[in-house]
Design an enzyme around this catalytic site. Structure first.
Site, PDB file in Angstrom:
ATOM      1  CB  ILE A  63      -0.966   0.013   1.199  1.00 52.45           C
ATOM      2  CG1 ILE A  63      -1.815  -1.256   1.196  1.00 52.45           C
ATOM      3  CG2 ILE A  63      -1.832   1.269   1.171  1.00 52.45           C
ATOM      4  CD1 ILE A  63      -2.584  -1.519  -0.090  1.00 52.45           C
TER       5      ILE A  63
ATOM      6  CD  GLU B 118      -2.617   1.830 -10.376  1.00 51.89           C
ATOM      7  OE1 GLU B 118      -3.317   1.004  -9.789  1.00 51.89           O
ATOM      8  OE2 GLU B 118      -2.645   3.029 -10.129  1.00 51.89           O
TER       9      GLU B 118
END
Length: 411
Positions: free
Chosen positions: A184, A390
């Site tokens: 993260i 992504e």
């Protein structure tokens, strides 16, 4: 000057947005910048040259997350590029954001990449949040007085995001969240976390999105990850042990989380591809300057045909990547039926091609390119992860193929 550099070849680590290969004015009507976009680019170029590029190497070496610099970026409107103006955003589109992120990444990829993630969370709240959520979170997010992180990936679910295990169970008027997220960006430093958790059945339809604030009991963070690149932003695991949040923390509706996540990633793929273009343009500019000053066999290495071929291929790759990114951004702005495929194509092509540009730039520098005294190796390290995050570029190929077949069904 760093010890021993006085006798070394030209080192273009303070290249101030030379853009020798950029030809925006010649792109043609479809992809030429509008007057407003030219203005956004000028502001972003200036910010990158003054506030990012001079410090990028030190931030990388020290693993420093420049929060004060991000606040300065927000003062220019870069903290909520896609967010509506009534809550402090800039109210711009994807095509505008692509221009801005490319220009900023020219100065520092790692910092700009975090900025794209922060913007992604802010735009999700603006698009899917109710008025109370918009007013509560967005004024602070757009000023980057509050920082945000996006929490989808888990230790056991990366490419297979729909199999995530984090659970959010209804308990009266609250939800109780249990699970862990991995890799993260901004983890431990960010103030707000957009968390995807399972509220229902297995698969995509059982996933919901929640806004979880730092300091909520049960929300903890793992150690800072030691990474190859992206060192100017923190990355860690985010753990939730009976994290209790009110029902008002649900973003959108129950079961809408995967839709929110995937729509966010369409934009995120364009954003990260834009960062790749900015980094590659920097490498191409630095290399083109270096080869004109580096002497071998009694003449500049820029006169060698091999060098000319490599520079030509680098320029072509950057130009093609930029066009694909701008096309995908326009498709998303226009809600084109091909937008998902266009975003996947742009991300797959640009992140791979731009990494090769950085690698070629390093090769043109010879042994000096391998040294941290020169900027190319840092950019190469930062660009490498773009073909993974992504959605990996292998997954991008799957998306492209499926969208192709969907648009062209068998007769």
């Amino acid at each position: 000057m760093i010890r021993g550099l006085a006798s070394r070849p030209f080192k273009a680590c303070s290249c101030h947005a030379v853009r020798t290969l950029s030809t925006d004015a010649e792109l043609g009507h479809s992809f030429a910048l509008t007057e407003d976009q030219s203005g956004f680019k000028a502001v972003a170029d200036d910010f990158a040259a003054r506030e990012l590029l001079p410090f990028a190497a030190r931030w990388d070496a020290d693993k420093h997350f420049p929060v004060k610099t991000l606040v300065k970026a927000a003062e220019l409107g870069f903290g909520g590029i896609l967010v509506a103006e009534d809550v402090g955003g800039s109210g711009l589109g994807r095509a505008d954001a692509a221009v801005i992120f490319e220009a900023l990444a020219y100065g520092d990829i790692s910092v700009t990449a975090y900025l794209t993630i922060h913007n992604m969370v802010a735009s999700c709240i603006d698009k899917y949040g109710d008025e109370q959520q918009r007013q509560e979170y967005l004024p602070q997010l757009t000023q980057m007085q509050t920082l945000a992180s996006y929490c989808l990936t888990e230790p056991g679910s990366g490419s297979d995001a729909a199999s995530l295990k984090t659970k959010a169970e209804k308990d009266g008027s609250d939800y109780v969240i249990n699970g862990a997220k991995a890799f993260i960006s901004g983890g431990g430093v960010s103030d707000l976390y957009l968390v995807m958790a399972r509220t229902g059945q297995s698969g995509a339809k059982g996933i919901s999105a929640f806004l979880v604030t730092k300091g909520t009991p049960g929300l903890t963070f793992g150690k800072a990850e030691e990474k190859m690149g992206w060192n100017a932003q923190p990355t860690c695991a985010v753990m939730m042990d009976s994290v209790r949040v009110p029902a008002a923390s649900l973003l959108g509706e129950e079961g809408q989380g995967f839709h929110i996540a995937m729509n966010a990633l369409n934009g995120g793929r364009i954003n990260i591809a834009s960062c790749s273009v900015g980094g590659a343009q920097f490498c191409a500019d630095v290399a083109s300057q270096y080869v004109q000053t580096r002497q071998q066999f009694g003449k500049s290495i820029s006169t060698f045909q091999n060098t000319e071929f490599k520079l030509a291929d680098m320029a072509t790759a950057v130009h093609a990547s930029r066009l694909m990114v701008r096309h995908a951004a326009q498709a998303l702005d226009n809600k084109a039926s091909s937008a998902t495929m266009d975003a996947a194509m742009a991300k797959r092509f640009a992140t791979d091609a731009c990494f090769r540009v950085a690698d070629d730039a390093l090769q043109l520098h010879g042994g000096y390119g391998y040294l941290k005294d020169y900027p190319i190796e840092r950019v190469l390290r930062d660009l490498r992860v773009h073909s993974i995050l992504e959605g990996t570029n292998e997954v991008m190929r799957v998306i492209i193929a499926r969208e192709m077949l969907k648009q062209r069904p068998a007769a």
